[in-house]
Design a protein around this motif. Sequence first.
Motif, short mmCIF file in Angstrom:
data_model
loop_
_atom_site.label_atom_id
_atom_site.label_comp_id
_atom_site.label_asym_id
_atom_site.label_seq_id
_atom_site.Cartn_x
_atom_site.Cartn_y
_atom_site.Cartn_z
N PHE A 1 -55.52 -90.46 52.29
CA PHE A 1 -55.60 -89.00 52.39
C PHE A 1 -56.13 -88.64 53.76
N TYR B 1 -62.98 -84.42 50.95
CA TYR B 1 -62.04 -84.81 49.89
C TYR B 1 -62.78 -85.78 48.98
N LEU C 1 -61.96 -80.35 48.60
CA LEU C 1 -60.75 -80.59 47.81
C LEU C 1 -61.08 -81.68 46.81
N LYS C 2 -61.11 -81.29 45.54
CA LYS C 2 -61.47 -82.23 44.48
C LYS C 2 -60.18 -82.76 43.87
N ALA C 3 -60.02 -84.07 43.88
CA ALA C 3 -58.86 -84.68 43.24
C ALA C 3 -59.32 -85.34 41.94
N LYS D 1 -58.64 -83.72 38.90
CA LYS D 1 -59.07 -82.56 38.10
C LYS D 1 -58.45 -82.61 36.71
N GLU E 1 -57.36 -75.69 46.60
CA GLU E 1 -56.51 -76.21 45.52
C GLU E 1 -55.58 -77.32 46.00
N GLU E 2 -55.15 -77.21 47.26
CA GLU E 2 -54.11 -78.10 47.74
C GLU E 2 -54.46 -78.60 49.14
N MET E 3 -53.81 -79.70 49.50
CA MET E 3 -54.02 -80.33 50.79
C MET E 3 -53.81 -79.35 51.94
N GLU E 4 -52.73 -78.59 51.86
CA GLU E 4 -52.40 -77.64 52.92
C GLU E 4 -53.52 -76.60 53.10
N ARG F 1 -50.54 -66.99 52.93
CA ARG F 1 -51.56 -67.91 53.44
C ARG F 1 -52.65 -67.16 54.21
N ARG G 1 -54.98 -65.69 51.67
CA ARG G 1 -55.88 -66.71 51.12
C ARG G 1 -57.07 -66.95 52.06
#
Lengths: 448, 448
Positions: free
Chosen positions: B158, B206, B232-234, B236, B271-274, B427, B430
């Motif tokens: 990542f 991350y 960024l929590k993976a 979930k 929520e997401e990598m981007e 974006r 956000r």
Amino acid sequence: MEFFFYPSSVAVFGSFKKGAIAYEILGNIIEGGFEGDVTPVNPKGGEVEVANVRLKIEKKLEKNVDVAIIAIPAKFVPPLIDEIGDKVKGAVVISAGFSEVGNVDLEKELIEKARNKGVKVIGPNCAGIFGVHANFFGSFEVRVNKGGLALISQSGAFGGAALAMGNEEGIGFSAFVSYGNAADLTESDFLKYFADDKNTKVIALYIEGVKDGRKFIEALKYATSKKPVIVLKAGKSKSGSKAAQSHTGSMAGSYEIYRATFCQFNAIEVEEMEELFDAAKTFEMYESGGKRIAIITNSGGPGVLATDKAEKLGLEIAKLSEKTINELMEFLPPQCSVKNPVDLIADADYERYKKTIEILCRDENVDSLLIICVPPIFIPSEEIARAIIDAKCSKPIVVNFMAGDLVKNGIRLLDVHGFKNFLTPERAVRALKWLSLRKVFSNQDQFQ
Amino acid sequence: MEFFFYPSSVAVFGSFKKGAIAYEILGNIIEGGFEGDVTPVNPKGGEVEVANVRLKIEKKLEKNVDVAIIAIPAKFVPPLIDEIGDKVKGAVVISAGFSEVGNVDLEKELIEKARNKGVKVIGPNCAGIFGVHANFFGSFEVRVNKGGLALISQSGAFGGAALAMGNEEGIGFSAFVSYGNAADLTESDFLKYFADDKNTKVIALYIEGVKDGRKFIEALKYATSKKPVIVLKAGKSKSGSKAAQSHTGSMAGSYEIYRATFCQFNAIEVEEMEELFDAAKTFEMYESGGKRIAIITNSGGPGVLATDKAEKLGLEIAKLSEKTINELMEFLPPQCSVKNPVDLIADADYERYKKTIEILCRDENVDSLLIICVPPIFIPSEEIARAIIDAKCSKPIVVNFMAGDLVKNGIRLLDVHGFKNFLTPERAVRALKWLSLRKVFSNQDQFQ
């Protein structure tokens, strides 16, 4: 309506001073390589030079043409239609200053005159049209590459930004139409037309509101029976709907009704502008796909992110069959994870990817595959790209290669072979979600 | 911990054959312009050439160094630590083959030996570290530009993908640390450290799971009191959490608890990598912002999309004061919309944008501004960029310029002046949402 998107002759009306709208449109038509007849028209006559081509400006339209593109002050448009109506099949009215600013009567007059003469009208207050496969770029917007996406946009500016973004995302287009006030032809007419257009594989629609709900439903139903239709609905929220109203003058209407309509009639609704292109990319590759996905990755983290997103979007992480698990265990190194997501670990090479894809593809519990690769420095991304290309697999495969410059060559190779890359694991998962939303019937089923 | 990220000397242990991990790391350190002392070590001795620099490979480490980077087979790592422990302050253990594959005892042995010698350990099973402002690139991952973002990643892959993506998004980094199995130093230690690092403006994290919840909360609380922390929590989802477990061996734990923790202790969860990069861009510009936003646009459609998204995310479309509306009506053409979103229509120029920004900025009902521009062909995007730069406004301004090549120059100009562009209206909205989430206290408030 074919004459609009595959015209053999066009006339452009307006000012041909550098920077003027008509001048820019004329330039786009000439530079875009349109091979038909092009006639600039302005009562003052004279000459215009665009893209090193010198053209005589006619004072009046004397010959018959398929399409008139009109960018003159609003009040002169209805009389012009009267004047040229017998000589043209369709008119694209770029000019603003009609119902969108309250001049409802002027717009009515325009349409009455056009209907009297049997002229079809796109606009007014629009950004024009592209028939990309006819090299016809009848708009001042940026030209695009040939491909399968027909973009129908109620908002001209959205359309322009979307074309530019599509270019950057490597999307190919069949057509573009900005239909503005939709005084005559509407989104429903274009939906129906592109449903049967041979160069269009996917239709994308940006709408704020539709005027005739019944007609829209009929058109949507017909179009989705032929090909995927992607919809981005703006004006969903209370404030957004108000803003839409003051912008196009159209009632955005209750979003709940739109949403139900899209869902019932098999359109793919996307949430954001960026998603429009990801969805278009997806449906350029595949017709549809099931809900049960298998994830193959060489790096745990991105695999976990993909899994999270898949579950959140209501996809299923396919339960691999015992046979599949045994086959994987037979050849994968013991550090790999043979559960779904299948983690091939960092040093996964051509063989490991190819064999795993083929084994998972044979599993009846798997509908489609997500393949993630973050190549370590010692494995060229082309090698993994090649494995994906060579693997015998008849199910949808969506790819997420990540690592900037390191994966550029692999992504290019994939693209040549029809696999489009998605920038993040989450965006790739969303692609699989859209595939799972599209129901494909035989024509018979559809109309039963 | 400063010696890790601003070392004056490093030693690299491993194979220096082309393509080997240690060789690649050594190359990155040399090519990255590290000015301190660099010593390659391998029992076989010899020489190695990287980036046109020829270095003698020491058979043993004879001198004292700040950091040892170790990429040798796992079982040799504990004895090496024993051997060099008196000469090094910290060790970055790249080698895999420890607890993540079940070799728990070997990892314990490694840490015991390191603690005996007072050596701090990052890893094992990690991708290494960058101290960007010291030109120290102690990892095989792609090098990045200097800037304010410290990226802490539990997943090496990542991290690598994120660095590459950050480069493409124009993000500047202060540091990168991939901490792998976190056998000694953990995410909490790094959080605390970067909270006080003078070159770090924003921390991004991350994580799949943390080992010591109490310590993590303390660290998070401290770090967010100093600067924005993006998480960024993976892991979930149910399946994602299982996948994380088999990947890093860490318990992902109940996501609900994580979410509550992030929220309570003022971290920005994405929520997401981007989104990680969009958030990092946002907080490089501003500390925080309120919920009531004003939208200025020159094109209706994108304005509507922004409004929809804002309402969906719980932001408020600010109700403009009567004074503001009157001031706008005084100078804007009648076709413009003076309600929020304020639509300046397509031909909006420098003056129209600049004045509108200044008027809205003075409105007490407005906390922050979103400025959208889809420039028509006849208005160069630099002109609108200049209006944004010149406008006197002390509130956060987030920008969304769209239209591919047409806006490249405007975006570049904005960037030079500290305004980062967001690719789509959604974006950009956000970004405003994240600003509104971050609470800023004086230090006193925070610890009351």
